[in-house]
Design a protein around this motif. Structure first.
Motif, PDB file in Angstrom:
ATOM      1  N   ALA B 196       0.845  -1.191   0.000  1.00 44.96           N
ATOM      2  CA  ALA B 196       0.000   0.000   0.000  1.00 44.96           C
ATOM      3  C   ALA B 196       0.882   1.243   0.000  1.00 44.96           C
ATOM      4  CB  ALA B 196      -0.897   0.003   1.221  1.00 44.96           C
ATOM      5  N   GLU B 200      -2.679   5.442   0.876  1.00 44.02           N
ATOM      6  CA  GLU B 200      -3.591   4.417   1.384  1.00 44.02           C
ATOM      7  C   GLU B 200      -3.321   4.123   2.849  1.00 44.02           C
ATOM      8  OE1 GLU B 200      -2.557   1.959  -1.753  1.00 44.02           O
ATOM      9  OE2 GLU B 200      -4.601   1.723  -2.538  1.00 44.02           O
ATOM     10  N   LYS B 204      -6.400   4.482   5.318  1.00 44.74           N
ATOM     11  CA  LYS B 204      -6.973   3.255   5.845  1.00 44.74           C
ATOM     12  C   LYS B 204      -6.388   2.871   7.192  1.00 44.74           C
ATOM     13  CE  LYS B 204      -8.189   1.429   1.320  1.00 44.74           C
ATOM     14  NZ  LYS B 204      -9.615   1.767   1.371  1.00 44.74           N
ATOM     15  N   LEU B 205      -5.255   3.423   7.561  1.00 41.11           N
ATOM     16  CA  LEU B 205      -4.656   3.021   8.835  1.00 41.11           C
ATOM     17  C   LEU B 205      -4.421   4.203   9.770  1.00 41.11           C
ATOM     18  CD1 LEU B 205      -3.428   1.061  10.767  1.00 41.11           C
ATOM     19  CD2 LEU B 205      -1.297   1.155   9.494  1.00 41.11           C
TER      20      LEU B 205
ATOM     21  N   ARG D  82       7.275  -8.273  -3.201  1.00 37.50           N
ATOM     22  CA  ARG D  82       6.331  -7.596  -2.322  1.00 37.50           C
ATOM     23  C   ARG D  82       5.500  -6.602  -3.134  1.00 37.50           C
ATOM     24  NH1 ARG D  82       5.830  -2.915   0.399  1.00 37.50           N
ATOM     25  NH2 ARG D  82       7.881  -2.096  -0.112  1.00 37.50           N
ATOM     26  N   ARG D  85       2.775  -8.044  -4.838  1.00 44.74           N
ATOM     27  CA  ARG D  85       1.802  -8.694  -3.942  1.00 44.74           C
ATOM     28  C   ARG D  85       1.797 -10.191  -4.141  1.00 44.74           C
ATOM     29  NH1 ARG D  85      -1.828  -3.592  -5.673  1.00 44.74           N
ATOM     30  NH2 ARG D  85      -1.175  -2.270  -3.976  1.00 44.74           N
ATOM     31  N   TYR D  97      -7.785  -4.569  12.420  1.00 46.26           N
ATOM     32  CA  TYR D  97      -8.041  -3.162  12.710  1.00 46.26           C
ATOM     33  C   TYR D  97      -9.365  -3.042  13.454  1.00 46.26           C
ATOM     34  CZ  TYR D  97      -4.323  -1.969   9.396  1.00 46.26           C
ATOM     35  OH  TYR D  97      -3.119  -1.841   8.760  1.00 46.26           O
ATOM     36  N   TRP D  99     -11.391  -0.731  14.031  1.00 45.69           N
ATOM     37  CA  TRP D  99     -12.474   0.110  13.526  1.00 45.69           C
ATOM     38  C   TRP D  99     -13.153  -0.503  12.304  1.00 45.69           C
ATOM     39  CZ3 TRP D  99      -7.348   1.370  13.699  1.00 45.69           C
ATOM     40  CH2 TRP D  99      -6.664   1.365  12.484  1.00 45.69           C
ATOM     41  N   ARG D 100     -12.715  -1.685  11.917  1.00 51.52           N
ATOM     42  CA  ARG D 100     -13.372  -2.360  10.805  1.00 51.52           C
ATOM     43  C   ARG D 100     -14.007  -3.641  11.303  1.00 51.52           C
ATOM     44  NH1 ARG D 100     -11.461  -1.905   5.133  1.00 51.52           N
ATOM     45  NH2 ARG D 100     -10.605   0.190   4.906  1.00 51.52           N
ATOM     46  N   LEU D 108      -9.941  -5.209   3.421  1.00 49.61           N
ATOM     47  CA  LEU D 108      -8.849  -4.229   3.370  1.00 49.61           C
ATOM     48  C   LEU D 108      -7.861  -4.478   2.230  1.00 49.61           C
ATOM     49  CD1 LEU D 108      -7.374  -1.815   4.810  1.00 49.61           C
ATOM     50  CD2 LEU D 108      -6.198  -3.552   6.145  1.00 49.61           C
ATOM     51  N   GLU D 111      -9.543  -3.936  -1.171  1.00 46.28           N
ATOM     52  CA  GLU D 111      -9.715  -2.521  -1.542  1.00 46.28           C
ATOM     53  C   GLU D 111      -8.409  -1.963  -2.085  1.00 46.28           C
ATOM     54  OE1 GLU D 111     -10.977  -0.497   1.957  1.00 46.28           O
ATOM     55  OE2 GLU D 111     -12.869  -1.595   2.084  1.00 46.28           O
ATOM     56  N   ILE D 112      -7.330  -2.249  -1.342  1.00 46.07           N
ATOM     57  CA  ILE D 112      -6.048  -1.681  -1.744  1.00 46.07           C
ATOM     58  C   ILE D 112      -5.614  -2.203  -3.099  1.00 46.07           C
ATOM     59  CG2 ILE D 112      -3.593  -1.660  -1.150  1.00 46.07           C
ATOM     60  CD1 ILE D 112      -4.439  -1.420   1.753  1.00 46.07           C
TER      61      ILE D 112
END
Ligand SMILES: Nc1ncnc2c1ncn2[C@@H]1O[C@H](COP(=O)(O)OP(=O)(O)OP(=O)(O)O)[C@@H](O)[C@H]1O
Ligand SMILES: Nc1ncnc2c1ncn2[C@@H]1O[C@H](COP(=O)(O)OP(=O)(O)OP(=O)(O)O)[C@@H](O)[C@H]1O
Ligand SMILES: Cc1ncc(C[n+]2csc(CCO)c2C)c(N)n1
Ligand SMILES: [Mg+2]
Ligand SMILES: [Mg+2]
Lengths: 281, 291, 307, 265, 265
Positions: B196, B200, B204-205, D82, D85, D97, D99-100, D108, D111-112
């Protein structure tokens, strides 16, 4: 115009140097950590000087740093006298009394959830009383000398310190408390061996907030009556006669004293709460 | 809700101390007056007088709340809520610069914090000076700010808002820097494994994890903003708002007026902090961070 | 109409009734002027406001105007509606003070910001030290009110005949409890409440003409206020933004102010000017001005206005 | 051996060295590490605490940079892999996380990586099913037990279907029964998808049960002391753990471990 | 059975019930628990996550109060026993105080109980030795690995030499080898001092290897489903774990566990 362009070029150059240094290996050394903010400060001063000269801003609105420096060096005795009156007598004593009293109060009310639930919201309310209103009242009550300034400072630092300490005393983890419980430790044992050490990061938070409040409180209170010395006294009379270079000299003293005070408290904090994750690395 | 009784108890205790304080602080004046008039007063006469002086050293709570009512509720009933003698009018003046200042200060604070977290040069140069900036007595530079802004044609609300912003940006910077740095190494590494970008990672974090810190500093910030607005009113023209009331009260020795303006300001501060608190609850609940 | 902004030295009160009267009675309009009056306050320095371009004309006292001039801001007096000084020291009789000779050992509240110099030169003519040494007086920087004398923290405080003195009376002390010493009587009175502009304004004849019209209308306002004191006080009250003034106090103030402006044409009295300068240059170890000011006043405006 | 489907090299470490600079002086976390992992391998790393298992896994994931030596992943550098991905990573702690929601956490990475909404929802459904958390998508992490959180974090790593899966003690927080169950599920997944898996564990039976290759490590400095190729078939019922072959491999691992442990109090 | 030295009852629970009141309604953490522990017993508690193992241990330590039923420790109420400092407790996480060194942490209970300085130092030396941490006394907790911290917390509980030792998954964070080693040490200590030990674990082999009595628990509501008396001798070399008797007890425990697990995803 030349001045303005020169200043802009200088600013960009200095910023460039700073970014360079900060991102280089040098930025991680002790010297680098001091050099970067100093250069930043110098940049501001030089830009200020350049703008005041270039735009021909009258000295009675904003004097150039060079004039302030001259005034500063010529008035060391007055500045020192004012510093003693305002900082050493007013701010420091108020800071000590206010923080000390708040600390003890926190320990007292810590035993009573009832008092905490009642006192903290009310305390927050009282802490919101603006100093502009309280200062004249306290000057009326405690007289013109440093005592009333100390009283203003006490009123300003008491509740931030209280709230932080009470919060800190709660900051132990359940397991840490249970451990004390398994030892059948007495109230005082668990206070001294567990809760006070655990509260220290919060206590220092309160102390740090209080350092800046203390100085501002002592200075502002002098606007509402004072003997014929003190930083606030000097600022208010010099504004009246447009001695802005002297005003800024006093502001400089305030900024230096305040930053040093803050820095010293931060150093002590580092020593005392060395174990806290925020202090490691 | 279980806090109601303790709060009432504490408030009652404070009022009791306050009444006693009023008696002792105002007593001297009553006695002096009697002495000059050559009369002697019974205790109950002294007591009655200390509770009703026109310029008491310490007004009683009743006097203060009477005055508060006279200048707010009673004005509303008379349909003169926005008259110059109404605290609602003055409150509105202070509130408007407080809110504008708060918005400016918060935005500036957040931007600065974002810069500090993402740029090492900014981190190293700005923080010490931000601290130094807060040790400058605002009352001393407020008139200069007003004059300088004036000379570039900015008048009215904005100079006051700038001074309010000056006081409120600092807590926001400190809180947000802490908050944006609160993700732990593992949470950051996770973002790295997704490759990311900074943007992002921020959205998102860093931003979500900074929310609790943000709200805590907003509470401090909005109270500071109110203080800033009041300070600014002393150097602004015309003299109005809570600051103006306190000052003119002080100038004319109207202690009751000072106290009622003081309380009105504290009540407004409490409400503002309360509103931020409610927004915090709602937001954190929506984000699933309040349990 | 020509725009003109006037910065007052203090908050809206009958001390400035003439200007408000001229505004409300349409005298400025008659002179084709569109005047804005900005009230002041303790944290407003009129000289600073004019330096920043926030006003065209300011009401100021001569000591601080001269101090500002020495600090590099070329203020020039263009008119002087106040002919007398209203400043005095008010003491409680029960402190045993009957004359200035009783001051040593007492605590006196003094206004600073330029106003301390008349006081200091007065003390030095009396031979009373003010630096805290033996046989001298203790000086306090008085705040914005008369609390120190009410609370017994000071034996004497600075007051104006038209304002603070009455606050002491309102607070419950009586005329008989008090003794007053007017600066006029001590020979150290300074010129109060004059109208000042920046020097460069006077180079432009059009500006001078505008100022003359302003002074003319203002003086008309002052004369109107002297004659219609009740209405003048009411006009002031209407213009008060703090909503803190009372009618009783303003009417009384108007009466006292009228005594200070009575007989003034607006023209500066050179003798009074020189007396003020002498007072200020004599003041103690750290005089407010060090050299005789040149061009600190002009008659150019009043000459046109009073033609 | 072990019936691998394809034998292309996926991860290759040559003379890898990694030293951390700390306040107390340098820590030699990896020394002279050589390892080759082929497509479809299930490789377990086992060794005493602090021997560098996590560090090695992180190095493969390009979360640490080796001090010297070469490391290739899918034929490119670890850093490039990396950026492509190439792998899903499961950390030692769940690290959801807060808050999710669980579903939000799993979304997550999707989305990314720019999956479309419909695809995201579909994948979330699928992996929640896989780790037995169907129906918990709308819960927040703190509403779930530690074990369920850990499973959610595994689901998160599976969601974007990388060919390589790196897992750092994913089952450490679970009790034995749940652990057995998830071991079975993981084996099935691996068998079906032919992913390459790197897996850190403290449990000898777990390592033996799951792996085609067991890497035994030893600390100070962290190095590989033994690489044991499993002779167990690819198809492994739970009962296989009572077989002689299993016990024999477990003994070998335990001996290897003990050897490296002698200098470690 | 199991060659206990003395058979006096140390801990006795009768019809113990404990319900937590939570926001989501009551949680029945312990239901109708009956158990008797004798002097010198080594009792392990095993069961799926959330079955009430920790809660029961905490109830014995008077850190929780039962809703109903009776519980006696050393013949008195649990609360009195706590006040008499009858037990040492090892928590699931190490919970060392970060502002104290390792030695300082171990001294903590000694200071509270009023041991003199010399005695304190001597005991610290001894227990540090016992958990293989000699030489680490002056380090701060965060300077040690998780496993070392856990050992320090065991040392802390041992320092004041209580007759009862309550341990909540003390070896959870350790690798197998260290765990084996500490298991041995703990058995030796127990054998030598004849302490009574209550021990929570997730590991079946560990429970079987250590205990004279294995208590199997099951969740919702938390209750005891089985109590297995070990037939192993008091003297237990590590190799005993390969014996048929050991495997047979282990199987019994696993079966008990699985039975209680069926309703637990
Ligand atoms: N960021 C770091 N900085 C300095 N030293 C580190 C860092 N990360 C790990 N180490 C050290 O490197 C060594 C290897 O650590 P690593 O985490 O890889 O061990 P591990 O095998 O995963 O152990 P565990 O089983 O406890 O998870 C340890 O000595 C550790 O202290
Ligand atoms: N303080 C508490 N308040 C409410 N519920 C609790 C509390 N402590 C424990 N519980 C609940 O009681 C039950 C038993 O918990 P306990 O911690 O004893 O389980 P455990 O067997 O130790 O599990 P683990 O193996 O995960 O440690 C669980 O459902 C838990 O959620
Ligand atoms: C800070 C400050 N305080 C008081 C005065 C004195 N003063 C000058 S005009 C005026 C109004 C009279 O009612 C007063 C009180 C001052 N100049 N500056
Ligand atoms: Mg690891
Ligand atoms: Mg537990």
């Amino acid at each position: 115009m030349i001045w303005v362009i020169a200043v802009t070029i200088f600013w960009i150059a200095a910023l460039g140097v700073n970014i360079r240094i900060a991102n280089s290996a040098w930025g991680n050394t002790r010297a680098g950590r001091i050099f970067v903010p100093v250069l930043f400060g110098l940049t501001i001063l030089i830009v200020w000087e350049g703008l005041v000269r270039g735009l021909q801003i009258p000295a009675v609105i904003l004097p150039p740093p060079s004039a302030i420096a001259v005034r500063f060096s010529e008035s060391l005795d007055i500045l020192w006298m004012d510093f003693v009156q305002t900082f050493l007598k007013g701010a420091l004593s108020g800071f000590a009394i206010g923080c000390g009293a708040a600390f003890l109060t926190a320990i007292l009310i810590d035993r009573s959830p009832f008092l905490q639930r009642g006192l903290l919201p009310v305390g927050n309310f009282i802490a919101a009383l603006p100093i502009i209103g309280t200062a004249p009242i306290l000057v009326m009550w405690f007289g013109f000398d440093w005592q009333s300034k100390a009283a203003v400072v006490v009123a300003m630092v008491f509740f931030p310190m209280l709230v932080n300490t009470v919060q800190g005393l709660k900051e132990t983890e359940a397991m840490q408390r249970d451990l004390m419980h398994t030892y059948a430790a007495s109230y005082w044992q668990s206070l001294f061996k567990l809760r006070l050490p655990a509260a220290m990061p919060f206590v220092f938070n309160g102390l740090k907030i209080s350092t800046t409040l203390a100085l501002i409180g002592a200075i502002v209170a002098e606007f509402f009556g004072s003997p014929t010395r003190g930083m606030g006294f000097r600022i208010s009379i010099e504004v009246g006669r447009l001695g802005l270079d002297m005003v800024w000299a006093e502001i400089t003293v305030a900024a230096i004293a305040g930053t040093l005070f803050y820095g010293i408290v931060t150093l002590v904090e580092k020593k005392v709460t060395f174990w806290h994750p925020s202090q490691r690395k | 809700m279980r806090s109601i009784i303790p709060i009432l108890t504490v408030v009652a205790a404070i009022f009791a101390i306050w009444f006693v304080g009023s008696f002792f602080m105002n007593k001297q004046w009553t006695l002096d007056q009697a002495e000059r008039a050559g009369t002697t007063l019974s205790f109950s006469e002294v007591l009655a007088d200390t509770m009703t002086q026109e310029r008491p050293k310490l007004p009683t709570p009743i006097q203060v709340f009477d005055e508060l009512w006279e200048t707010t509720g009673a004005k509303v009933l008379d349909g003169k809520a926005m008259s110059k003698r109404s605290l609602i009018y003055h409150g509105w003046i202070t509130l408007s610069s407080t809110l504008v200042g708060f918005v400016i200060g918060t935005l500036a604070g957040i931007l600065l914090a974002v810069g500090i977290v993402h740029n090492k040069a900014m981190d190293m140069s700005v923080m010490p000076w931000a601290i130094a900036s807060q040790t400058i007595p605002i009352l001393a530079i407020a008139p200069m700010i007003v004059v300088v802004m004036n000379s570039i044609g900015v008048q009215g609300l904005l100079p006051k808002a700038i001074i309010a912003a000056y006081l409120s940006f600092f807590p926001v910077v400190v809180g947000m820097v802490k908050g944006l740095r609160s993700p732990n190494a593992m949470q950051l590494d996770l973002m790295k494994t997704y490759n990311a970008g900074q943007f992002e990672t921020f959205w998102k974090l860093r931003l979500p994890s900074s929310m609790p810190f943000l709200f805590t500093s907003l509470k401090v910030g909005i109270a500071a903003s109110l203080v800033g607005a009041i300070v600014a009113e002393l150097s602004s023209s015309p003299l109005a708002g809570f600051g103006g009331r306190m000052l003119s009260g002080s100038y004319y020795g109207q202690t009751i007026q000072i106290w009622s303006a003081l309380f009105a300001a504290a009540i407004v501060a409490a409400c503002l902090v309360g509103i931020v608190g409610v927004i915090q609850q709602l937001t954190l609940k929506k984000m699933g961070m309040a349990q | 109409a020509d725009d003109l902004t006037l910065q007052l030295k203090w908050v809206t009160q009958a001390q400035f009734a003439g200007y408000y009267a001229a505004l409300e009675q349409g005298f400025y309009e008659e002179e084709d002027l569109n005047v804005t009056i900005k009230p002041g306050g303790p944290d407003v320095a009129p000289a600073q406001v004019i330096a920043g371009g926030g006003a065209d004309v300011v009401v100021d006292w001569l000591p601080s105007a001269l101090a500002a001039r020495e600090a590099g801001l070329p203020l020039v007096n263009i008119a002087q509606p106040f002919v007398k000084s209203g400043m005095m020291l008010t003491c409680r009789k029960d402190t045993g003070i009957t004359s200035p000779d009783d001051f040593p050992g007492k605590t006196l509240g003094v206004w600073f910001g330029g106003n301390e110099y008349p006081f200091l030169s007065w003390m030095s003519t009396l031979g009373i030290p003010t630096d805290g040494s033996d046989g001298g007086v203790t000086v306090l920087k008085q705040g914005f009110n008369v609390d120190p004398i009410l609370q017994g923290q000071a034996d004497c405080v600075s007051t104006m005949t038209y304002n603070e003195y009455w606050q002491i009376i309102d607070a419950g002390l009586t005329d008989d409890d008090l003794i007053t010493f007017k600066y006029e009587d001590g020979g150290v009175a300074t010129l109060e409440d004059g109208l000042y502009v920046l020097e460069d304004k006077l180079e432009d004849p059009a500006e001078v003409d505008k100022l003359a019209r302003f002074v003319r209308a203002s003086m008309k306002g002052w004369k109107w206020a002297e004659e219609n004191q009740q209405e003048a006080a009411e006009i002031v009250l209407e213009n008060d933004d703090t909503g803190a003034q009372t009618e009783k106090h303003q009417v009384r103030m108007m009466g006292e102010i009228a005594k200070l402006t009575a007989g003034s044409s607006g023209e500066l009295d050179e003798l009074a000017f020189e007396r003020t300068v002498a007072t200020l240059m004599a003041g103690g170890s750290d005089p407010v001005i060090t050299k005789v000011p040149e061009g600190a006043y002009t008659k150019a405006v009043t000459d046109i206005a009073l033609k | 051996m072990g019936g691998g489907v394809s034998q292309a090299t996926v991860i290759e470490a040559k003379n890898l060295d990694l030293t951390f600079q700390t306040n107390d002086g340098p820590v030699h976390a990896l020394k002279d590490v050589n390892l080759q992992i082929n497509k479809g391998d299930f490789v377990s790393f086992i060794g005493p605490s602090g021997c560098g298992k996590t560090t090695f896994l992180r190095t493969i994931a390009a979360l640490e940079t080796p001090t010297s030596g070469t490391l290739t992943v899918n034929g490119m550098s670890a850093e490039e892999a990396r950026k492509n991905r190439a792998y899903g990573y499961v950390f030692q702690a769940a690290g959801l996380y807060p808050w999710r929601t669980i579903a939000g956490n799993i979304k997550l990475p999707l989305e990314i990586m720019g999956f479309d909404k419909a695809e995201q929802n579909q994948r979330v459904e699928r992996v929640l099913e896989l780790v037995d958390l169907a129906g918990f998508g709308n819960k927040y992490p703190w509403q779930l037990s530690g074990g369920m959180q850990q499973r959610a974090s595994i689901a998160r790593a599976l969601a974007f279907d990388a060919d390589i899966l790196l897992m750092d003690e994913p089952f450490g927080a679970l009790d034995e029964i749940v652990r057995d169950h998830l071991n079975e599920q993981l084996l099935k997944l691996w068998d079906r998808t032919n992913k390459t898996i790197g897996f850190v564990t403290h449990s000898i039976p777990e390592a033996v049960y799951l792996s085609t290759k067991i890497v035994v490590m030893s600390p100070r400095p962290g190095r590989i002391t033994d690489v044991i190729e499993s002779t167990l078939p690819r198809e492994r019922p739970l009962e296989i753990r009572d077989s002689a072959e299993f016990i024999e491999i477990a003994h070998r691992v335990r001996d290897g471990l003990r050897a490296g442990h002698d200098d470690n109090a």
